[in-house]
Design a protein around this motif. Structure first.
Motif, PDB file in Angstrom:
ATOM      1  N   PHE A 153     -39.862 -58.366   6.568  1.00  0.00           N
ATOM      2  CA  PHE A 153     -40.811 -57.279   5.959  1.00  0.00           C
ATOM      3  C   PHE A 153     -40.823 -56.383   7.448  1.00  0.00           C
ATOM      4  O   PHE A 153     -40.808 -56.759   8.362  1.00  0.00           O
ATOM      5  N   LEU A 154     -40.954 -54.893   7.093  1.00  0.00           N
ATOM      6  CA  LEU A 154     -41.155 -54.125   8.148  1.00  0.00           C
ATOM      7  C   LEU A 154     -42.573 -53.536   8.184  1.00  0.00           C
ATOM      8  O   LEU A 154     -43.132 -53.001   6.938  1.00  0.00           O
ATOM      9  N   ALA A 155     -43.655 -53.692   9.324  1.00  0.00           N
ATOM     10  CA  ALA A 155     -44.854 -53.184   9.115  1.00  0.00           C
ATOM     11  C   ALA A 155     -44.892 -51.928  10.036  1.00  0.00           C
ATOM     12  O   ALA A 155     -44.071 -51.005   9.917  1.00  0.00           O
ATOM     13  N   GLY A 156     -45.857 -52.008  11.167  1.00  0.00           N
ATOM     14  CA  GLY A 156     -45.689 -51.090  11.990  1.00  0.00           C
ATOM     15  C   GLY A 156     -44.330 -50.889  12.949  1.00  0.00           C
ATOM     16  O   GLY A 156     -44.038 -49.816  13.598  1.00  0.00           O
ATOM     17  N   GLY A 157     -43.681 -52.120  12.961  1.00  0.00           N
ATOM     18  CA  GLY A 157     -42.278 -51.954  13.559  1.00  0.00           C
ATOM     19  C   GLY A 157     -42.078 -52.117  15.139  1.00  0.00           C
ATOM     20  O   GLY A 157     -41.199 -51.939  15.681  1.00  0.00           O
ATOM     21  N   THR A 158     -43.237 -52.092  15.564  1.00  0.00           N
ATOM     22  CA  THR A 158     -43.517 -51.985  17.036  1.00  0.00           C
ATOM     23  C   THR A 158     -42.964 -53.299  17.865  1.00  0.00           C
ATOM     24  O   THR A 158     -42.656 -53.113  18.984  1.00  0.00           O
TER      25      THR A 158
ATOM     26  N   ALA B 212     -53.671 -57.294   5.773  1.00  0.00           N
ATOM     27  CA  ALA B 212     -52.721 -57.416   6.463  1.00  0.00           C
ATOM     28  C   ALA B 212     -52.129 -56.365   7.238  1.00  0.00           C
ATOM     29  O   ALA B 212     -51.438 -56.221   8.341  1.00  0.00           O
TER      30      ALA B 212
ATOM     31  N   LEU C  43     -49.660 -47.837  20.665  1.00  0.00           N
ATOM     32  CA  LEU C  43     -49.172 -49.136  19.948  1.00  0.00           C
ATOM     33  C   LEU C  43     -50.162 -49.659  18.996  1.00  0.00           C
ATOM     34  O   LEU C  43     -49.849 -50.175  17.859  1.00  0.00           O
TER      35      LEU C  43
ATOM     36  N   MET D 101     -54.962 -60.620  19.941  1.00  0.00           N
ATOM     37  CA  MET D 101     -55.807 -60.705  18.657  1.00  0.00           C
ATOM     38  C   MET D 101     -56.012 -62.323  18.323  1.00  0.00           C
ATOM     39  O   MET D 101     -57.180 -62.642  17.926  1.00  0.00           O
TER      40      MET D 101
ATOM     41  N   LYS E 292     -59.268 -60.923  30.044  1.00  0.00           N
ATOM     42  CA  LYS E 292     -57.620 -61.134  29.907  1.00  0.00           C
ATOM     43  C   LYS E 292     -56.980 -61.042  31.578  1.00  0.00           C
ATOM     44  O   LYS E 292     -57.511 -59.839  32.325  1.00  0.00           O
TER      45      LYS E 292
HETATM   46  C1  LIG Z   1     -44.801 -52.225  25.317  1.00  0.00           C
HETATM   47  C2  LIG Z   1     -45.713 -53.014  24.426  1.00  0.00           C
HETATM   48  C3  LIG Z   1     -46.710 -53.857  24.690  1.00  0.00           C
HETATM   49  C4  LIG Z   1     -47.715 -54.598  24.218  1.00  0.00           C
HETATM   50  N1  LIG Z   1     -48.585 -55.428  24.738  1.00  0.00           N
HETATM   51  C5  LIG Z   1     -49.531 -56.212  23.739  1.00  0.00           C
HETATM   52  C6  LIG Z   1     -50.412 -56.971  24.476  1.00  0.00           C
HETATM   53  O1  LIG Z   1     -50.762 -56.542  25.594  1.00  0.00           O
HETATM   54  N2  LIG Z   1     -51.152 -57.701  23.785  1.00  0.00           N
HETATM   55  C7  LIG Z   1     -50.743 -58.003  22.317  1.00  0.00           C
HETATM   56  O2  LIG Z   1     -51.342 -58.705  21.831  1.00  0.00           O
HETATM   57  N3  LIG Z   1     -49.457 -57.354  21.801  1.00  0.00           N
HETATM   58  C8  LIG Z   1     -48.960 -56.438  22.477  1.00  0.00           C
HETATM   59  N4  LIG Z   1     -47.869 -56.065  22.001  1.00  0.00           N
HETATM   60  C9  LIG Z   1     -47.442 -56.385  20.753  1.00  0.00           C
HETATM   61  C10 LIG Z   1     -47.935 -55.522  19.482  1.00  0.00           C
HETATM   62  O3  LIG Z   1     -49.104 -56.042  19.342  1.00  0.00           O
HETATM   63  C11 LIG Z   1     -47.057 -55.973  18.287  1.00  0.00           C
HETATM   64  O4  LIG Z   1     -45.793 -55.475  18.478  1.00  0.00           O
HETATM   65  C12 LIG Z   1     -47.848 -55.688  16.924  1.00  0.00           C
HETATM   66  O5  LIG Z   1     -49.187 -56.305  16.829  1.00  0.00           O
HETATM   67  C13 LIG Z   1     -46.898 -56.089  15.859  1.00  0.00           C
HETATM   68  O6  LIG Z   1     -47.165 -55.429  14.793  1.00  0.00           O
HETATM   69  P1  LIG Z   1     -46.400 -54.371  13.881  1.00  0.00           P
HETATM   70  O7  LIG Z   1     -46.990 -54.213  12.804  1.00  0.00           O
HETATM   71  O8  LIG Z   1     -45.724 -53.574  14.555  1.00  0.00           O
HETATM   72  O9  LIG Z   1     -45.175 -55.606  13.463  1.00  0.00           O
HETATM   73  P2  LIG Z   1     -43.693 -55.312  13.180  1.00  0.00           P
HETATM   74  O10 LIG Z   1     -42.966 -55.238  14.291  1.00  0.00           O
HETATM   75  O11 LIG Z   1     -43.612 -54.390  11.889  1.00  0.00           O
HETATM   76  O12 LIG Z   1     -43.350 -56.918  12.569  1.00  0.00           O
HETATM   77  C14 LIG Z   1     -43.510 -58.093  13.631  1.00  0.00           C
HETATM   78  C15 LIG Z   1     -43.053 -59.287  12.712  1.00  0.00           C
HETATM   79  O13 LIG Z   1     -43.959 -59.472  11.697  1.00  0.00           O
HETATM   80  C16 LIG Z   1     -43.565 -59.495  10.562  1.00  0.00           C
HETATM   81  N5  LIG Z   1     -44.592 -59.185   9.700  1.00  0.00           N
HETATM   82  C17 LIG Z   1     -45.216 -57.958   9.541  1.00  0.00           C
HETATM   83  N6  LIG Z   1     -46.288 -57.754   8.606  1.00  0.00           N
HETATM   84  C18 LIG Z   1     -45.860 -58.971   8.006  1.00  0.00           C
HETATM   85  C19 LIG Z   1     -46.704 -59.450   6.623  1.00  0.00           C
HETATM   86  N7  LIG Z   1     -47.541 -58.698   6.308  1.00  0.00           N
HETATM   87  N8  LIG Z   1     -46.487 -60.518   6.217  1.00  0.00           N
HETATM   88  C20 LIG Z   1     -45.332 -61.325   6.776  1.00  0.00           C
HETATM   89  N9  LIG Z   1     -44.488 -60.791   7.957  1.00  0.00           N
HETATM   90  C21 LIG Z   1     -45.075 -59.601   8.302  1.00  0.00           C
HETATM   91  C22 LIG Z   1     -42.136 -58.829  10.673  1.00  0.00           C
HETATM   92  O14 LIG Z   1     -41.165 -59.250   9.545  1.00  0.00           O
HETATM   93  C23 LIG Z   1     -41.799 -59.093  11.923  1.00  0.00           C
HETATM   94  O15 LIG Z   1     -40.976 -60.366  11.895  1.00  0.00           O
HETATM   95  C24 LIG Z   1     -47.150 -54.924  22.811  1.00  0.00           C
HETATM   96  C25 LIG Z   1     -46.052 -54.327  22.106  1.00  0.00           C
HETATM   97  C26 LIG Z   1     -45.391 -53.401  22.734  1.00  0.00           C
HETATM   98  C27 LIG Z   1     -44.202 -52.794  22.464  1.00  0.00           C
END
Ligand SMILES: Cc1cc2nc3c(=O)[nH]c(=O)nc-3n(C[C@H](O)[C@H](O)[C@H](O)COP(=O)(O)OP(=O)(O)OC[C@H]3O[C@@H](n4cnc5c(N)ncnc54)[C@H](O)[C@@H]3O)c2cc1C
Length: 338
Positions: free
Chosen positions: A27-32, A71, A103, A165, A230
């Motif tokens: 799955f792709l959500a925010g992709g970060t 979610a 982010l 979180m 933190k």
């Molecule tokens: C530079 C940087 C600094 C960061 N610093 C912090 C920090 O200090 N603290 C912190 O907590 N986080 C930090 N993060 C991480 C950030 O919080 C996560 O990248 C973000 O929460 C992931 O969410 P997303 O929606 O982008 O997930 P995605 O990148 O889209 O997905 C991440 C994973 O989750 C899976 N997924 C997504 N949605 C679902 C769903 N509904 N059901 C099942 N699987 C799912 C995807 O398949 C993938 O495997 C940082 C990231 C970066 C790039």
């Protein structure tokens, strides 16, 4: 980045069908997190199923006075949601301590739960990592392991779960709602992330074909006495060396209930039932908090570069419990100690 298929899911059922139909689909959500890992070839999904258009972006009250968080709610929207700020400020605080504003605007609740470790050896394809390649070994154990775990580690892995979180969600005793080809189920947050054991590549108890639909918070929010501390290398944004989330319920000058969880120290948010139970009925004093911290850290093990975390965590626990008891939570906007 290697080639991959891309498709947008039109419904929740469509998302589940698509992920089940293609081995190696994600799955792709925010992709970060996922897209970053694809760029360095740590993740090589055959197909990305974009779930961002599914109707999972709402925050709703539950009949029992709790909160259901879709979610796909973005981290920023959740942190600044009025019901979260008022009733679950510990969650706002933890989210705002993570990443950067940009982010948090992209990142979702589901993605935050499933994000992968930041262990440098996991990211480096030239290094041994059991999480990336089961059986390869763990280069972190004798390597530069300053950011790695001190609790719940195994011979196979000393990585930590990097989320802020989730540390607050652990204190709030939330549950994760998921749906898959076998139907719906609920996983308590405490059972969601796994310890590494000898299978560190299995990070959660979510099956690869299951979609997270929501996180549910019970009514107890610890709004009066909470904190999220933190400790990190720089204040702008960085992953936790150690973090502590605390929720206290005080009654007549004594602790009625104490919950605290640590981040940055283990493969999952870390709670210790014995030390929490020992605080119940005690006055909220530094001495009682120090005893509680000693119980938790008595189980810790350092690996050289990260051994400093044991003392750091001990002091952070005492500080966080003291701030919560005093009703002086740490400000994440100013990032100063109260
Ligand atoms: C530079 C940087 C600094 C960061 N610093 C912090 C920090 O200090 N603290 C912190 O907590 N986080 C930090 N993060 C991480 C950030 O919080 C996560 O990248 C973000 O929460 C992931 O969410 P997303 O929606 O982008 O997930 P995605 O990148 O889209 O997905 C991440 C994973 O989750 C899976 N997924 C997504 N949605 C679902 C769903 N509904 N059901 C099942 N699987 C799912 C995807 O398949 C993938 O495997 C940082 C990231 C970066 C790039």
């Amino acid at each position: 980045m290697i080639g991959f298929e891309y498709a947008r899911a039109s419904t929740i059922a469509d998302a589940v069908n698509q992920v089940g139909a293609t081995p190696g689909a994600k799955f792709l959500a925010g992709g970060t997190n996922l897209v970053d890992l694809m760029k360095v070839r740590v993740e090589t999904p055959a197909k990305l199923i974009d779930v961002t258009h599914l109707p999972l972006d709402r925050v709703e009250k539950t009949p029992n006075g709790g909160l259901k968080i879709g979610a796909l709610v973005r981290n920023s929207d959740l942190a600044y949601h009025p019901l979260v700020e008022r009733h679950y400020p510990i969650l706002s605080s933890a989210i705002l301590a993570g990443a950067s504003q940009q982010l948090r605007n992209m990142a979702t609740v589901g993605g935050n739960l499933v994000q992968r470790t930041r262990c440098a050896y996991f990211y480096d394809l030239t290094m041994d990592c059991n999480k990336r390649q089961p059986g390869a070994g763990c280069a972190a154990k004798n390597g530069l392991n300053r950011m790695n775990a001190i609790l719940g580690t195994s011979e196979a892995c000393i990585a930590v779960h990097p989320s802020d979180m989730c540390v607050a969600l652990a204190v709030l005793e939330s549950s994760v709602h998921v749906v898959g080809p076998r139907g719906e189920r609920t996983i308590s947050l405490s059972d969601f992330h796994r310890l590494p054991g000898d299978t560190p590549h299995h990070e959660t108890n979510l099956e690869p074909d299951e979609l997270i639909t929501a996180v549910v918070l019970p009514p107890q929010g610890f709004a009066a006495n909470h904190t999220y501390i933190k400790i990190r290398d720089r204040m702008s944004y960085a992953f936790a060396l150690v973090s502590v989330a605390v929720g206290l319920e005080l009654d007549g000058g004594k602790i009625k209930e104490a919950r605290f969880a640590l981040g940055g120290v283990a493969h999952r948010p870390w709670r210790n039932a014995r030390s929490e139970a020992a605080l119940a009925g005690q006055p909220p004093t530094a001495a009682a908090f120090a005893k509680a911290a000693d119980v938790v850290m008595g189980e810790a093990k350092g690996y050289g570069h990260n051994t400093f975390k044991i003392d750091l965590a001990r002091r952070a626990i005492v500080r966080a419990l003291s701030q919560a008891a005093g009703g002086t939570p740490q400000s994440q906007s100013h990032k100063k100690f109260a």
